[in-house]
Write a protein that holds these residues in place. Structure first.
Motif, PDB file in Angstrom:
ATOM      1  N   GLU A 368      -3.432  20.399   7.102  1.00 35.03           N
ATOM      2  CA  GLU A 368      -3.244  21.425   8.130  1.00 35.03           C
ATOM      3  C   GLU A 368      -4.519  22.249   8.313  1.00 35.03           C
ATOM      4  N   HIS A 409      -5.533  21.701  18.626  1.00 36.27           N
ATOM      5  CA  HIS A 409      -4.849  22.959  18.958  1.00 36.27           C
ATOM      6  C   HIS A 409      -4.023  22.832  20.246  1.00 36.27           C
ATOM      7  N   ASP A 410      -3.873  21.643  20.761  1.00 33.11           N
ATOM      8  CA  ASP A 410      -3.194  21.431  22.043  1.00 33.11           C
ATOM      9  C   ASP A 410      -1.678  21.609  21.879  1.00 33.11           C
ATOM     10  N   THR A 411      -1.100  22.568  22.604  1.00 36.01           N
ATOM     11  CA  THR A 411       0.335  22.844  22.480  1.00 36.01           C
ATOM     12  C   THR A 411       1.178  21.690  23.018  1.00 36.01           C
ATOM     13  N   LYS A 412       0.623  20.881  23.916  1.00 32.41           N
ATOM     14  CA  LYS A 412       1.380  19.732  24.440  1.00 32.41           C
ATOM     15  C   LYS A 412       1.550  18.657  23.372  1.00 32.41           C
ATOM     16  N   TRP A 414       1.101  19.457  19.730  1.00 33.28           N
ATOM     17  CA  TRP A 414       1.573  20.031  18.468  1.00 33.28           C
ATOM     18  C   TRP A 414       2.701  21.035  18.627  1.00 33.28           C
ATOM     19  N   GLY A 415       3.054  21.373  19.861  1.00 33.05           N
ATOM     20  CA  GLY A 415       4.124  22.340  20.078  1.00 33.05           C
ATOM     21  C   GLY A 415       3.581  23.739  20.293  1.00 33.05           C
ATOM     22  N   LEU A 416       4.460  24.657  20.565  1.00 32.06           N
ATOM     23  CA  LEU A 416       4.065  26.031  20.877  1.00 32.06           C
ATOM     24  C   LEU A 416       3.424  26.739  19.690  1.00 32.06           C
ATOM     25  N   ASP A 417       3.657  26.223  18.476  1.00 29.40           N
ATOM     26  CA  ASP A 417       3.056  26.840  17.291  1.00 29.40           C
ATOM     27  C   ASP A 417       1.746  26.152  16.898  1.00 29.40           C
ATOM     28  N   ALA A 418       1.079  25.522  17.859  1.00 28.34           N
ATOM     29  CA  ALA A 418      -0.147  24.763  17.564  1.00 28.34           C
ATOM     30  C   ALA A 418      -1.233  25.619  16.927  1.00 28.34           C
ATOM     31  N   ASN A 422       0.970  25.842   9.606  1.00 30.47           N
ATOM     32  CA  ASN A 422       2.269  25.316   9.199  1.00 30.47           C
ATOM     33  C   ASN A 422       2.090  23.942   8.554  1.00 30.47           C
ATOM     34  N   ARG A 425       4.247  20.547   9.011  1.00 31.94           N
ATOM     35  CA  ARG A 425       4.136  19.542  10.072  1.00 31.94           C
ATOM     36  C   ARG A 425       3.558  18.221   9.535  1.00 31.94           C
TER      37      ARG A 425
END
Length: 500
Positions: A368, A409-412, A414-418, A422, A425
């Protein structure tokens, strides 16, 4: 007659200049725009480098809150241009077209292409002395030959043999911390500097069989070269400039000469002793390593060792720095990791190669960390002929530029918590190829990844077992891209001894 001959030569030179510096870039820009790929306008000769330099200076002029939304700071050109032109866009490094890609499918296609279709982009001649003469800077058949010879030295079996030496060096650092803390409750450690010294010692002793002082001098010289390389990488190279005896070039020549002289001394010492037969240099020099064909010449061995020295120290030391800062900020994960280490390494037991696979939480933390703060920040490739990637037709001699920070770091993806830390993951490996590649991908994947992961696990496990730590009030969060992603003002943490 001579006068007219000179006029003809000047005319031809002018036409060639106009063709290559104005006409060809304009034609390429129009070619991409017809395919829907936009980007900043090309400027003759310098391209968009002046804008890139300005954006970088602005980004580094102020710190940010301690969060991990860092793309705007470590890749400011991508951050600003992608917002204006879309995630896939064309920009210009001098007269060289640079196609920026963040789509995982396109990245996978580019990085898994064979080297007869694309290869790494060539280094600026002024930056080659730092790391461009070993594997990272080689291409084609020469790269393939070096890769075959060097690869066996980084097998997991060989790396495991270095674990006792790594443990010894880490223990020495932690004993020093114990002395510094004395009777106090806590003391401040600048871990970025500590980890660079530690990594230098580990590489000097366990990998190259050298004494620490000799190895440390190489690192000191390379640190000066790093600054010069950073300057070179962000400026368009003028052909022949490296031969001019100006102040900066004279410094480059002196540093390169000193590095090679130290390496020759280390090689000579290795030749005269047999006790370090498992170190990287000895294996590189060994006849057993040359079963694939002709071995490396001494100067080639020096080039590979220089690359190993710099890459091995920078990547591991910087990753450890960010990992400790992240754990200092996220006490819940520090506690989880400590519980695991105490369970795996009971009592006074130190980490061993056999125990490392059991450190699953520590492994997730490191992965991570590499996602949020990938050391290299970007990967470049160059097309050797016309290719098609996705729906795009790409002309030969186009540079593919892949900003790791933006992808990681792409939210598309890794999700909104990019932008949040965490490690959970990574309970399972990422399913989408081209979405996570801290060590690269394909045939050019980092050859030292086993060493980097093993060293990081050992260091983190030993620190966590003996000390707890929190972020110091003096820490200023300012991730910056030099040649690697590192803290601009150091990394200060408050360390406390754990009493069981």
């Amino acid at each position: 007659m001579a006068f007219f001959f000179v006029i003809i030569l000047l005319t031809l030179a002018s036409l060639k200049f106009v063709y290559s510096i104005i006409w060809v870039p304009w034609r390429i820009q129009q070619f991409f725009r017809k395919q829907g790929v936009k980007g900043p306008n090309y400027r003759p000769f310098y391209g968009n480098t002046a804008e890139m330099i300005r954006m970088t200076k602005e980004a580094q002029s102020k710190s940010i809150p301690f969060n991990h939304d860092i793309v705007h700071r470590v890749s400011p050109d991508y951050y600003q241009w992608s917002a204006k032109y879309g995630q896939t866009f064309l920009c210009w490094f001098g007269a060289k077209p640079r196609l920026v890609l963040v789509d995982p499918d396109m990245i996978k296609e580019v990085l898994l292409h064979t080297t007869d279709t694309n290869d790494r982009d060539d280094f600026n001649p002024l930056s080659r002395p730092l790391f461009g003469q070993g594997l990272p800077g080689l291409m084609g058949h020469k790269w393939a030959a070096h890769r075959k010879i060097v690869t066996p030295a980084f097998s997991m079996e060989k790396v495991k043999a270095w674990v006792p030496g790594m443990v010894f060096s880490v223990k020495k650092m932690l004993d020093n911390w114990e002395e510094q803390i004395g009777e106090r409750d806590e003391f401040e450690v600048e871990v970025h500097e500590e980890f660079h010294d530690l990594s230098a010692e580990i590489l000097s002793k366990t990998a190259l069989g050298s004494n620490f002082e000799e190895g440390k001098r190489i690192f000191d010289v390379q640190q000066q070269q790093e600054i010069l390389t950073h300057q070179a990488m962000h400026n368009v190279y003028i052909p022949g400039f490296r031969f001019l005896p100006n102040k900066m070039n004279i410094l480059r020549w002196r540093l390169e000469k000193e590095t090679r002289e130290i390496m020759r001394r280390i090689i000579e010492i290795n030749r005269r002793t047999s006790e370090n037969s498992m170190n990287f240099l000895s294996m590189l020099m060994s006849g057993n390593m040359n079963k694939h064909g002709p071995g490396l010449e001494i100067e080639e061995v020096i080039d590979e060792c220089k690359t190993f020295f710099y890459g091995g120290k920078e990547a591991t030391a910087n990753s450890l720095t960010w990992a400790v800062l992240l754990l200092a900020q996220h006490q819940e994960w520090q506690n989880k990791a400590r519980e695991e280490v105490l369970r795996v390494c009971k009592g006074n037991e130190l980490p061993s190669a056999e125990k490392l696979p059991e450190l699953k939480i520590v492994d997730m933390i490191i992965k991570e960390t590499l996602r949020l703060y990938a050391p290299d920040n970007s990967i470049s490739r160059r097309t050797l002929k016309n290719v098609k990637v996705g729906s795009l037709n790409i002309p030969a001699e186009t540079e593919f530029y892949i900003p790791q920070a933006a992808v990681h770091h792409d939210t598309k993806i890794w999700g909104l918590d990019a932008n949040q830390f965490n490690p959970a993951r990574f309970v399972e490996p990422p399913k989408q190829m081209g979405a996570y590649f801290p060590f690269g991908m394909g045939s050019r994947i980092c050859i030292g990844r086993n060493l980097a992961m093993v060293e990081a696990k050992i260091v983190l496990a030993m620190i966590i077992k003996q000390f707890s730590f929190v972020v110091s009030p003096s820490y200023v969060h300012a991730p910056m891209m030099l040649v690697t992603v590192q803290p601009q003002y150091g990394a200060q943490v408050l360390v406390r001894r754990i009493n069981y």
